[in-house]
Design an enzyme around this catalytic site. Sequence first.
Site, PDB file in Angstrom:
ATOM      1  N   ASP A   1     -60.744  -0.278-101.554  1.00 17.38           N
ATOM      2  CA  ASP A   1     -62.040   0.076-102.133  1.00 17.38           C
ATOM      3  C   ASP A   1     -63.010  -1.114-102.119  1.00 17.38           C
ATOM      4  OD1 ASP A   1     -63.852   1.776-103.386  1.00 17.38           O
ATOM      5  OD2 ASP A   1     -62.423   2.447-104.908  1.00 17.38           O
TER       6      ASP A   1
ATOM      7  N   ASP B   1     -68.875   8.714-103.373  1.00 16.16           N
ATOM      8  CA  ASP B   1     -67.839   9.686-103.736  1.00 16.16           C
ATOM      9  C   ASP B   1     -68.301  11.141-103.658  1.00 16.16           C
ATOM     10  OD1 ASP B   1     -66.524   7.386-104.269  1.00 16.16           O
ATOM     11  OD2 ASP B   1     -66.063   7.843-106.351  1.00 16.16           O
TER      12      ASP B   1
HETATM   13  C1  GLA Z   1     -64.266   4.558-105.957  1.00  8.17           C
HETATM   14  C2  GLA Z   1     -63.762   5.331-104.734  1.00  8.17           C
HETATM   15  C3  GLA Z   1     -63.080   6.587-105.219  1.00  8.17           C
HETATM   16  C4  GLA Z   1     -61.928   6.246-106.146  1.00  8.17           C
HETATM   17  C5  GLA Z   1     -62.431   5.402-107.310  1.00  8.17           C
HETATM   18  C6  GLA Z   1     -61.282   4.846-108.147  1.00  8.17           C
HETATM   19  O1  GLA Z   1     -65.275   5.237-106.620  1.00  8.17           O
HETATM   20  O2  GLA Z   1     -64.810   5.612-103.862  1.00  8.17           O
HETATM   21  O3  GLA Z   1     -62.608   7.344-104.105  1.00  8.17           O
HETATM   22  O4  GLA Z   1     -60.943   5.553-105.428  1.00  8.17           O
HETATM   23  O5  GLA Z   1     -63.201   4.295-106.857  1.00  8.17           O
HETATM   24  O6  GLA Z   1     -61.711   4.049-109.204  1.00  8.17           O
END
Ligand code: GLA
Length: 406
Positions: free
Chosen positions: A150, A205
């Site tokens: 990430d 996301d």
């Molecule tokens: C980010 C990623 C998500 C998830 C969250 C976890 O937002 O894009 O897919 O992994 O972190 O905290």
Amino acid sequence: MNYRKYALLAVVLLFSVSAYAQKFEGLAETPAMGWNSWNKFAGNITEDLIKGVADAIVESGLRDAGYIYVNLDDCWHGERDSLGFIQCDPVRFPSGIKALADYMHERGLKLGIYSDAGWKTCAGRPGSVGHEFQDALQYAKWGVDYLKYDWCDTPNINAKGAYKLMSEALRAAGRPIYFSMCEWGTARPWEWASEIAHSWRTTGDIWHCFDCGRGEKPNYAHSVMAILDMQEGLRKYAGPGHWNDPDMLEVGNGLSESEDRAHFTMWCMLAASLILGNDVRDMPQAIKEVIMNKEVIAIDQDKEGIQGLRFMRTDDGLEFWFKPLVNGEWAFCILNRATEDRTYDIDWQNFNLYDDVAKRFTDFDSKTYKIRNLWTKKDDGDTKKSRVVTIPAHDVLLYRLTPTKK
Ligand code: GLA
């Protein structure tokens, strides 16, 4: 040492350096398929939950349909030990990650794990910066098969450098681990990541709504349709071993049955990773029928590995998509984004297109294709004549077109 020996040494060195800098090949000839904990469970994960999910994946037939990765997302972490090696949360994962990986492997599944290129993960757990090689070694030792990496808490970190470093660390650790970049598309990873990673997130996301706007979802997140639109222009960067990742599936997380079908279909048209995000331990039949439709999955997993193209859209919410498949076949999809049903008169002669990624014409003027409707699972005539179809609101029509032998 004479000149020839030096030359030989130089070649050997060059070879090992370049081999070292490359990701593991052969892990993603088709888009990855599996499950991830985040969309449904966020940080509330335990070893018992993950084992229960793995059991359900086997018992429901999902594993045999191709979903083999079981991926922990954020919040599996404990602290680093005195030498700096990361440990799992001892309360949530009392048996440890190695035991969980063994559990997966005994069942024909693979285990994925999650980390972050910065100081802290998005949920505030330890990130990997400064510990890349140690973390990669630890994952390899545990028997992990997939790493999602990430991008939270990375001020002043260069994206390409950070992801290349972790790719090299994985390579050096020696265990073939699928490398899934989660950099949200900020630094245009599609332009530079194909040698580094097996897939890269193209957006922020996903959220479990089909077409919602402000106020109906967090600001950082996007609806299924918004994410679909953000894939425009990216198809030429994807292919076997290196895929655009429009984020994990929200099928089964509150969309309508039509919307689930449309979401799943579009992800297959995009040759996206198919990472489920629902509670597979408790699935209504309708959800199973969406995510386990083998003929639809085959569109995603087609060996040609070409992402689909949006050929045309109408003002009243219809989109027409094509995806080139092996042996001169095509997937053809009409997506209805409108909130009402739409009727459309398909005249195949309007769809004579040239795909400059596949370098192939559809040739409806000179070829006839047999039609298979992949959601009704029925053969449905051919492309000699036009036809009138109705596509329900927020739903799709999906055909596989197979050229008839002359
Ligand atoms: C980010 C990623 C998500 C998830 C969250 C976890 O937002 O894009 O897919 O992994 O972190 O905290």
